[in-house]
Design an enzyme around this catalytic site. Structure first.
Site, mmCIF file in Angstrom:
data_model
loop_
_atom_site.group_PDB
_atom_site.id
_atom_site.type_symbol
_atom_site.label_atom_id
_atom_site.label_comp_id
_atom_site.label_asym_id
_atom_site.label_seq_id
_atom_site.Cartn_x
_atom_site.Cartn_y
_atom_site.Cartn_z
ATOM 1 N N ASP A 8 3.344 7.710 -2.955
ATOM 2 C CA ASP A 8 2.181 7.503 -3.809
ATOM 3 C C ASP A 8 2.640 7.822 -5.245
ATOM 4 O O ASP A 8 3.726 8.399 -5.437
ATOM 5 C CB ASP A 8 1.081 8.478 -3.340
ATOM 6 N N LEU A 9 1.866 7.460 -6.238
ATOM 7 C CA LEU A 9 2.279 7.729 -7.632
ATOM 8 C C LEU A 9 1.494 8.899 -8.238
ATOM 9 O O LEU A 9 2.032 9.993 -8.444
ATOM 10 C CB LEU A 9 2.103 6.461 -8.472
ATOM 11 N N ASP A 10 0.206 8.648 -8.493
ATOM 12 C CA ASP A 10 -0.605 9.673 -9.167
ATOM 13 C C ASP A 10 -0.740 10.905 -8.272
ATOM 14 O O ASP A 10 -1.238 10.810 -7.150
ATOM 15 C CB ASP A 10 -2.002 9.126 -9.465
ATOM 16 N N THR A 16 -1.302 11.917 -13.338
ATOM 17 C CA THR A 16 -2.134 11.134 -14.255
ATOM 18 C C THR A 16 -3.619 11.305 -13.953
ATOM 19 O O THR A 16 -4.458 10.733 -14.655
ATOM 20 C CB THR A 16 -1.761 9.637 -14.185
ATOM 21 N N LYS A 44 -9.533 10.233 -6.207
ATOM 22 C CA LYS A 44 -8.072 10.196 -6.088
ATOM 23 C C LYS A 44 -7.639 9.168 -5.042
ATOM 24 O O LYS A 44 -8.111 9.203 -3.905
ATOM 25 C CB LYS A 44 -7.529 11.575 -5.733
ATOM 26 N N GLY A 45 -6.741 8.284 -5.432
ATOM 27 C CA GLY A 45 -6.230 7.263 -4.516
ATOM 28 C C GLY A 45 -7.164 6.077 -4.352
ATOM 29 O O GLY A 45 -6.832 5.107 -3.672
ATOM 30 N N ILE A 46 -8.342 6.133 -4.972
ATOM 31 C CA ILE A 46 -9.358 5.084 -4.828
ATOM 32 C C ILE A 46 -9.164 4.050 -5.949
ATOM 33 O O ILE A 46 -8.958 4.428 -7.107
ATOM 34 C CB ILE A 46 -10.779 5.714 -4.897
ATOM 35 N N ARG A 48 -9.605 1.081 -8.853
ATOM 36 C CA ARG A 48 -10.387 1.127 -10.095
ATOM 37 C C ARG A 48 -11.832 0.683 -9.874
ATOM 38 O O ARG A 48 -12.781 1.378 -10.264
ATOM 39 C CB ARG A 48 -9.704 0.231 -11.140
ATOM 40 N N SER A 115 1.116 2.777 -4.431
ATOM 41 C CA SER A 115 0.087 3.329 -5.312
ATOM 42 C C SER A 115 -1.048 2.342 -5.468
ATOM 43 O O SER A 115 -0.817 1.134 -5.578
ATOM 44 C CB SER A 115 0.697 3.615 -6.689
ATOM 45 N N ALA A 116 -2.263 2.866 -5.526
ATOM 46 C CA ALA A 116 -3.438 2.010 -5.779
ATOM 47 C C ALA A 116 -3.487 1.559 -7.229
ATOM 48 O O ALA A 116 -4.306 0.713 -7.587
ATOM 49 C CB ALA A 116 -4.706 2.784 -5.425
ATOM 50 N N SER A 117 -2.600 2.102 -8.063
ATOM 51 C CA SER A 117 -2.697 1.841 -9.505
ATOM 52 C C SER A 117 -2.036 0.536 -9.932
ATOM 53 O O SER A 117 -0.843 0.320 -9.686
ATOM 54 C CB SER A 117 -2.069 2.987 -10.291
ATOM 55 N N ASN A 119 -1.408 0.001 -12.870
ATOM 56 C CA ASN A 119 -0.555 0.423 -13.986
ATOM 57 C C ASN A 119 0.775 1.004 -13.507
ATOM 58 O O ASN A 119 1.576 1.459 -14.329
ATOM 59 C CB ASN A 119 -1.280 1.480 -14.823
ATOM 60 N N LYS A 146 -6.818 2.317 0.114
ATOM 61 C CA LYS A 146 -6.747 3.557 0.887
ATOM 62 C C LYS A 146 -8.181 4.015 1.173
ATOM 63 O O LYS A 146 -9.027 3.833 0.300
ATOM 64 C CB LYS A 146 -6.013 4.634 0.081
ATOM 65 N N GLU A 170 1.919 11.870 -0.170
ATOM 66 C CA GLU A 170 0.569 11.657 -0.741
ATOM 67 C C GLU A 170 -0.058 12.968 -1.202
ATOM 68 O O GLU A 170 0.205 14.028 -0.640
ATOM 69 C CB GLU A 170 -0.352 11.065 0.323
ATOM 70 N N ASP A 171 -0.923 12.852 -2.215
ATOM 71 C CA ASP A 171 -1.672 14.028 -2.684
ATOM 72 C C ASP A 171 -3.164 13.929 -2.340
ATOM 73 O O ASP A 171 -3.902 14.878 -2.584
ATOM 74 C CB ASP A 171 -1.556 14.181 -4.209
HETATM 75 P P1 B16 Z 1 -5.567 1.977 -11.953
HETATM 76 P P2 B16 Z 1 -2.441 6.557 -6.591
HETATM 77 C C1 B16 Z 1 -4.656 5.833 -7.901
HETATM 78 O O1 B16 Z 1 -3.293 6.065 -7.879
HETATM 79 C C2 B16 Z 1 -5.412 6.981 -8.558
HETATM 80 O O2 B16 Z 1 -5.279 8.156 -7.771
HETATM 81 C C3 B16 Z 1 -6.874 6.623 -8.681
HETATM 82 O O3 B16 Z 1 -7.566 7.687 -9.309
HETATM 83 C C4 B16 Z 1 -6.986 5.328 -9.496
HETATM 84 O O4 B16 Z 1 -8.354 4.931 -9.623
HETATM 85 C C5 B16 Z 1 -6.185 4.233 -8.809
HETATM 86 O O5 B16 Z 1 -4.835 4.650 -8.694
HETATM 87 C C6 B16 Z 1 -6.229 2.916 -9.562
HETATM 88 O O6 B16 Z 1 -5.539 3.064 -10.764
HETATM 89 O O7 B16 Z 1 -6.913 2.008 -12.570
HETATM 90 O O8 B16 Z 1 -4.447 2.431 -12.844
HETATM 91 O O9 B16 Z 1 -5.270 0.631 -11.305
HETATM 92 O O10 B16 Z 1 -2.825 7.977 -6.341
HETATM 93 O O11 B16 Z 1 -2.753 5.595 -5.445
HETATM 94 O O12 B16 Z 1 -1.024 6.420 -7.103
HETATM 95 MG MG MG Z 2 -2.376 9.990 -5.518
#
Ligand code: B16
Ligand code: MG
Length: 216
Positions: A8-10, A16, A44-46, A48, A115-117, A119, A146, A170-171
Site C-alpha cells: 500500500d502507499l499512504d 500522506t 484510509k484506503g478508501i 476519492r 494503492s487506491a491513490s 496520485n 478496498k 497495509e496500514d
Molecule cells: P487519491 P492508499 C488511499 O491511499 C488513501 O489512504 C485514501 O485516504 C485516499 O482517499 C485514496 O488513497 C485515494 O487517493 O485521492 O490520491 O486518488 O492507502 O490506498 O495508498
Molecule cells: Mg494506506
C-alpha cells in the site's frame, strides 16, 4: 516461501494521510460539514469518490449534489491535496522503508504497488522510489475498491505470482481485509487504527527482517 511483495502507499511508504485530512477538512468546511481526525481514520484506503460520499453522508448531505457537482468537489479537494504535496521528498519516506525496498531489490524479490491513490505514480517519483516497483496498479481499472481483494490480486498477477506467494503491507483495516481475502500473508503497519486481521503487526519496517518474513 514467499516470492514477492505488495505495498500500500499512504501510511506504509509515506504518511500522506495528514494531507488528505487537511484537504478534505477544508472542502467539508466549505460545505458546512465538520470532520475530525477520528472520522478521517474511516477514509484510509478508501477511494476519492467514496471518501467524498462518506463525508457527505456524515454531514447529512448525501442527496443534494449531482454526480457532476460531486466530481467537481472531488477535483477541488485533489487540487488542494496535490498543492500540499509539493514539498514531498525522499525524507518523507517512513522509517526503514528505503532499506527494506533496497534489500528486496538486492535479493531479486519483485515489488508491486496496490494503492487506491490516483496520485501514486507522482508520489513515488517525489519520494524517489518509483524504480523499486515492477508495477503500480492503476486504481482507475478497478471494479471495486478496498476492502475488495481485487487490487491485491491484480498486484500479485502483475509480478507473475499467485497471491499465496506474496506478502501484503497495509496500514488500514480495509486493506488488511482485502489482503487476507486475496489469500496473501498480511503485515499490518499500525498507527492509530487497530489491525486485528493481520498475520503480524509492526510499528515500522525497522522491526522487519526480509529473509525471515519470506519464510512464511
Ligand atoms: P487519491 P492508499 C488511499 O491511499 C488513501 O489512504 C485514501 O485516504 C485516499 O482517499 C485514496 O488513497 C485515494 O487517493 O485521492 O490520491 O486518488 O492507502 O490506498 O495508498
Ligand atoms: Mg494506506
Amino acid at each position: 516461501m514467499k516470492k514477492g511483495l505488495v505495498f500500500d502507499l499512504d501510511g506504509v511508504i509515506t504518511d500522506t494521510a495528514k494531507f488528505h485530512y487537511l484537504a478534505w477538512k477544508a472542502l467539508a468546511a466549505e460545505l458546512d460539514i465538520t470532520i475530525d481526525e477520528k472520522f478521517n481514520e474511516t477514509l484510509k484506503g478508501i477511494s476519492r469518490m467514496d471518501s467524498l460520499d462518506r463525508i457527505l453522508a456524515f454531514g447529512g448531505k448525501e442527496d443534494i449534489y449531482t454526480q457532476e457537482e460531486k466530481e467537481a468537489l472531488a477535483a477541488k479537494k485533489n487540487t488542494h491535496y496535490v498543492e500540499l504535496l509539493s514539498e514531498l521528498s525522499p525524507s518523507d519516506l517512513l522509517p526503514g522503508v528505503h532499506d527494506f525496498l533496497e534489500a528486496a531489490r538486492v535479493k531479486g524479490i519483485p515489488c508491486a504497488l496496490a494503492s487506491a491513490s490516483k496520485n501514486a505514480p507522482m508520489i513515488l517519483d517525489k519520494l524517489d522510489v518509483a524504480n523499486y516497483f515492477a508495477h503500480v496498479v492503476d486504481p482507475a481499472t478497478l471494479k471495486k475498491g478496498k476492502p475488495d481483494p481485487e487490487i491485491f490480486l491484480k498486484a500479485a498477477a502483475s509480478i507473475n505470482l499467485a497471491p499465496e506467494e506474496t506478502i501484503g503491507f497495509e496500514d488500514a483495516a480495509a486493506g488488511i481485509q482485502g489482503i487476507k481475502e486475496a489469500g496473501m500473508y498480511a503485515v499490518g503497519l499500525e498507527t492509530t487504527e487497530k489491525l486485528t486481521g493481520a498475520d503480524i503487526v509492526v510499528k515500522s519496517f525497522n522491526e522487519l527482517d526480509l529473509d525471515e518474513l519470506l519464510t512464511h
